[in-house]
Design an enzyme around this catalytic site. Sequence first.
Site, PDB file in Angstrom:
ATOM      1  N   HIS A   1      43.410  15.484  -2.932  1.00  0.00           N
ATOM      2  CA  HIS A   1      44.267  14.385  -3.407  1.00  0.00           C
ATOM      3  C   HIS A   1      45.718  14.853  -3.561  1.00  0.00           C
ATOM      4  O   HIS A   1      46.340  14.676  -4.609  1.00  0.00           O
ATOM      5  CB  HIS A   1      43.724  13.811  -4.733  1.00  0.00           C
ATOM      6  CG  HIS A   1      42.364  13.226  -4.593  1.00  0.00           C
ATOM      7  ND1 HIS A   1      42.113  12.054  -3.918  1.00  0.00           N
ATOM      8  CD2 HIS A   1      41.149  13.666  -5.011  1.00  0.00           C
ATOM      9  CE1 HIS A   1      40.819  11.786  -3.934  1.00  0.00           C
ATOM     10  NE2 HIS A   1      40.209  12.751  -4.581  1.00  0.00           N
TER      11      HIS A   1
ATOM     12  N   LYS B   1      36.570  20.019  -6.981  1.00  0.00           N
ATOM     13  CA  LYS B   1      37.879  19.486  -7.368  1.00  0.00           C
ATOM     14  C   LYS B   1      39.005  20.374  -6.858  1.00  0.00           C
ATOM     15  O   LYS B   1      38.813  21.558  -6.544  1.00  0.00           O
ATOM     16  CB  LYS B   1      37.991  19.389  -8.894  1.00  0.00           C
ATOM     17  CG  LYS B   1      37.018  18.407  -9.509  1.00  0.00           C
ATOM     18  CD  LYS B   1      37.147  17.002  -8.977  1.00  0.00           C
ATOM     19  CE  LYS B   1      38.305  16.251  -9.590  1.00  0.00           C
ATOM     20  NZ  LYS B   1      38.305  14.835  -9.124  1.00  0.00           N
TER      21      LYS B   1
ATOM     22  N   TYR C   1      37.886  18.477  -2.471  1.00  0.00           N
ATOM     23  CA  TYR C   1      38.745  17.310  -2.716  1.00  0.00           C
ATOM     24  C   TYR C   1      40.122  17.843  -3.111  1.00  0.00           C
ATOM     25  O   TYR C   1      40.223  18.752  -3.954  1.00  0.00           O
ATOM     26  CB  TYR C   1      38.211  16.471  -3.888  1.00  0.00           C
ATOM     27  CG  TYR C   1      37.017  15.610  -3.573  1.00  0.00           C
ATOM     28  CD1 TYR C   1      37.061  14.634  -2.574  1.00  0.00           C
ATOM     29  CD2 TYR C   1      35.835  15.734  -4.289  1.00  0.00           C
ATOM     30  CE1 TYR C   1      35.952  13.835  -2.292  1.00  0.00           C
ATOM     31  CE2 TYR C   1      34.722  14.943  -4.014  1.00  0.00           C
ATOM     32  CZ  TYR C   1      34.798  13.994  -3.011  1.00  0.00           C
ATOM     33  OH  TYR C   1      33.713  13.198  -2.738  1.00  0.00           O
TER      34      TYR C   1
ATOM     35  N   ARG D   1      30.047  19.190 -11.629  1.00  0.00           N
ATOM     36  CA  ARG D   1      29.463  19.306 -10.292  1.00  0.00           C
ATOM     37  C   ARG D   1      29.700  20.726  -9.762  1.00  0.00           C
ATOM     38  O   ARG D   1      30.500  21.482 -10.304  1.00  0.00           O
ATOM     39  CB  ARG D   1      30.099  18.283  -9.340  1.00  0.00           C
ATOM     40  CG  ARG D   1      29.683  16.859  -9.616  1.00  0.00           C
ATOM     41  CD  ARG D   1      30.443  15.866  -8.775  1.00  0.00           C
ATOM     42  NE  ARG D   1      31.857  15.797  -9.149  1.00  0.00           N
ATOM     43  CZ  ARG D   1      32.760  15.036  -8.538  1.00  0.00           C
ATOM     44  NH1 ARG D   1      32.421  14.302  -7.505  1.00  0.00           N
ATOM     45  NH2 ARG D   1      34.006  15.020  -8.948  1.00  0.00           N
TER      46      ARG D   1
ATOM     47  N   GLU E   1      38.607  14.176   1.072  1.00  0.00           N
ATOM     48  CA  GLU E   1      38.889  12.729   1.080  1.00  0.00           C
ATOM     49  C   GLU E   1      39.607  12.250   2.334  1.00  0.00           C
ATOM     50  O   GLU E   1      39.702  11.053   2.553  1.00  0.00           O
ATOM     51  CB  GLU E   1      39.690  12.330  -0.183  1.00  0.00           C
ATOM     52  CG  GLU E   1      41.145  12.767  -0.223  1.00  0.00           C
ATOM     53  CD  GLU E   1      41.342  14.201  -0.714  1.00  0.00           C
ATOM     54  OE1 GLU E   1      40.324  14.891  -0.925  1.00  0.00           O
ATOM     55  OE2 GLU E   1      42.500  14.623  -0.866  1.00  0.00           O
TER      56      GLU E   1
ATOM     57  N   ASP F   1      40.484   3.610 -10.464  1.00  0.00           N
ATOM     58  CA  ASP F   1      41.195   4.785  -9.928  1.00  0.00           C
ATOM     59  C   ASP F   1      42.316   4.384  -8.981  1.00  0.00           C
ATOM     60  O   ASP F   1      43.176   5.198  -8.653  1.00  0.00           O
ATOM     61  CB  ASP F   1      40.220   5.764  -9.257  1.00  0.00           C
ATOM     62  CG  ASP F   1      39.484   5.150  -8.077  1.00  0.00           C
ATOM     63  OD1 ASP F   1      39.360   3.912  -8.017  1.00  0.00           O
ATOM     64  OD2 ASP F   1      39.047   5.914  -7.197  1.00  0.00           O
TER      65      ASP F   1
HETATM   66  P1  NAD Z   1      35.207  -0.007   0.467  1.00  0.00           P
HETATM   67  O1  NAD Z   1      36.373   0.120   1.371  1.00  0.00           O
HETATM   68  O2  NAD Z   1      33.863   0.387   0.964  1.00  0.00           O
HETATM   69  O3  NAD Z   1      35.066  -1.523  -0.040  1.00  0.00           O
HETATM   70  C1  NAD Z   1      36.154  -2.264  -0.519  1.00  0.00           C
HETATM   71  C2  NAD Z   1      35.881  -3.727  -0.235  1.00  0.00           C
HETATM   72  O4  NAD Z   1      36.886  -4.486  -0.907  1.00  0.00           O
HETATM   73  C3  NAD Z   1      35.943  -4.094   1.244  1.00  0.00           C
HETATM   74  O5  NAD Z   1      34.719  -4.703   1.659  1.00  0.00           O
HETATM   75  C4  NAD Z   1      37.113  -5.073   1.305  1.00  0.00           C
HETATM   76  O6  NAD Z   1      36.935  -6.096   2.282  1.00  0.00           O
HETATM   77  C5  NAD Z   1      37.094  -5.627  -0.108  1.00  0.00           C
HETATM   78  N1  NAD Z   1      38.315  -6.325  -0.526  1.00  0.00           N
HETATM   79  C6  NAD Z   1      39.606  -6.051  -0.218  1.00  0.00           C
HETATM   80  N2  NAD Z   1      40.418  -6.958  -0.808  1.00  0.00           N
HETATM   81  C7  NAD Z   1      39.611  -7.807  -1.509  1.00  0.00           C
HETATM   82  C8  NAD Z   1      39.845  -8.947  -2.319  1.00  0.00           C
HETATM   83  N3  NAD Z   1      41.076  -9.417  -2.525  1.00  0.00           N
HETATM   84  N4  NAD Z   1      38.775  -9.569  -2.880  1.00  0.00           N
HETATM   85  C9  NAD Z   1      37.524  -9.111  -2.678  1.00  0.00           C
HETATM   86  N5  NAD Z   1      37.236  -8.048  -1.912  1.00  0.00           N
HETATM   87  C10 NAD Z   1      38.275  -7.405  -1.324  1.00  0.00           C
HETATM   88  O7  NAD Z   1      35.579   0.813  -0.854  1.00  0.00           O
HETATM   89  P2  NAD Z   1      34.555   1.435  -1.900  1.00  0.00           P
HETATM   90  O8  NAD Z   1      34.132   2.783  -1.421  1.00  0.00           O
HETATM   91  O9  NAD Z   1      33.514   0.429  -2.203  1.00  0.00           O
HETATM   92  O10 NAD Z   1      35.503   1.699  -3.160  1.00  0.00           O
HETATM   93  C11 NAD Z   1      35.908   0.649  -4.037  1.00  0.00           C
HETATM   94  C12 NAD Z   1      36.782   1.219  -5.142  1.00  0.00           C
HETATM   95  O11 NAD Z   1      36.008   2.047  -6.000  1.00  0.00           O
HETATM   96  C13 NAD Z   1      37.915   2.141  -4.646  1.00  0.00           C
HETATM   97  O12 NAD Z   1      39.073   1.875  -5.405  1.00  0.00           O
HETATM   98  C14 NAD Z   1      37.401   3.519  -4.929  1.00  0.00           C
HETATM   99  O13 NAD Z   1      38.459   4.462  -5.078  1.00  0.00           O
HETATM  100  C15 NAD Z   1      36.726   3.244  -6.242  1.00  0.00           C
HETATM  101  N6  NAD Z   1      35.819   4.310  -6.727  1.00  0.00           N
HETATM  102  C16 NAD Z   1      35.893   4.588  -8.068  1.00  0.00           C
HETATM  103  C17 NAD Z   1      35.049   5.521  -8.628  1.00  0.00           C
HETATM  104  C18 NAD Z   1      35.085   5.730 -10.110  1.00  0.00           C
HETATM  105  O14 NAD Z   1      34.508   6.708 -10.593  1.00  0.00           O
HETATM  106  N7  NAD Z   1      35.723   4.873 -10.885  1.00  0.00           N
HETATM  107  C19 NAD Z   1      34.133   6.245  -7.827  1.00  0.00           C
HETATM  108  C20 NAD Z   1      34.078   5.939  -6.461  1.00  0.00           C
HETATM  109  C21 NAD Z   1      34.924   4.955  -5.914  1.00  0.00           C
END
Ligand code: NAD
Length: 360
Positions: free
Chosen positions: A94, A73, A92, A15, A116, A268
């Site tokens: 972190h 980054k 970012y 990026r 973030e 993550d």
């Molecule tokens: P978000 O806060 O928008 O959504 C999280 C949801 O999880 C909320 O609606 C919450 O109510 C729900 N939740 C909490 N506990 C729960 C449970 N026990 N059962 C079911 N649902 C539950 O967050 P997001 O932006 O959607 O991010 C989700 C995850 O994805 C985060 O860990 C974020 O860091 C990760 N992420 C990873 C990547 C990657 O490349 N792997 C990229 C972006 C985001």
Amino acid sequence: MHIGVPKEIKVKENRVAMTPGGVESLVRRGHQVTVESGAGVGSSFSDADYERAGATLGSAADAWAAEMVVKVKEPISSEYGYLRPDLLLFTYLHLAADRPLTDALLAAGTTAIAYETVQHADGSLPLLMPMSEVAGRLSVQAGAYHLQKPVGGRGVLLGGVPGVKPGNVTIVGGGVVGTNAAKMAMGLGAHVTILDVSQRRLAYLDDVFFGRITTMMSSEANLRELLPTTDLLIGAVLIPGAKAPHLVTRDMLSLMPEGAVIVDVAVDQGGCVETIHATTHDDPTYEVDGIIHYGVANMPGAVPRTSTLALTNQTMPYVFQLADQGVLALNANPALLPGLNTYQGSLTNQPVATAFGMHW
Ligand code: NAD
């Protein structure tokens, strides 16, 4: 203001922090932009594109010599030498997971604003959201691919065909990632179920999807009921500031059909599946008890062009404010202030300070 855009040098980071369109807008506002040669190549922006937009091309040192440096980054150790007291850094960071960088920023006296932790009054994190949107949409693409037999999946086409029922996608967590995953899965014609612990969120999802997806309260019993017919499970849970809870335990894998796929986007934060661990784009999957696990921790890295455009759509309004007003923008825009992580040698973000057991 003089603004610098260095090339990202972290491994596999394609990026770039600014598009030629962003450069053009800054130049039109009277600012000067230095872009490191080759900075945009990974996102399909050429040096000529940046020059046409009004940027000056230069070396890494030229870009880092600017008053404000905009990156994607966090600086890696070979970049620490560029940090200085009169530098404003927007990227970012972190920091809670990076003590050496925190120490380097403090020692240099750099003013650093972290994407973030930029936060609206309602608690939302506008500069994390675009990457969740990308990862959510990508999760279904990745899952659909790995469901194919030649790559080890159970050989199910998510959309089915006339006369054959579609595949079942179970999404745990209905936030930004979950909602975007649901849109893609629904678009492919799959049958989609979203589980969340928030009744309000489930009601919202039911409204926006017009009853075309199934919503269920997130509980172990409901998960156990869904797993035997789940072809693709997407982990999308977030409990802010905490490790993700392990909602799918190893013994629950045996409930799933052999060759089913788990894409745990929450990897993550430790993942919401007990058996998930972080993987890379080069080797994204592994198998446990007959279930394909996909645990890429930087999913947006697979689509740098889209990710760059999505990220810069959100970052540029803040870049304009910082360029126009310098650090005074922190007073003018309440969302920017929580973004400030280090200022004149002091740590200015409470969660980061707490993570290091520092006095606050
Ligand atoms: P978000 O806060 O928008 O959504 C999280 C949801 O999880 C909320 O609606 C919450 O109510 C729900 N939740 C909490 N506990 C729960 C449970 N026990 N059962 C079911 N649902 C539950 O967050 P997001 O932006 O959607 O991010 C989700 C995850 O994805 C985060 O860990 C974020 O860091 C990760 N992420 C990873 C990547 C990657 O490349 N792997 C990229 C972006 C985001």
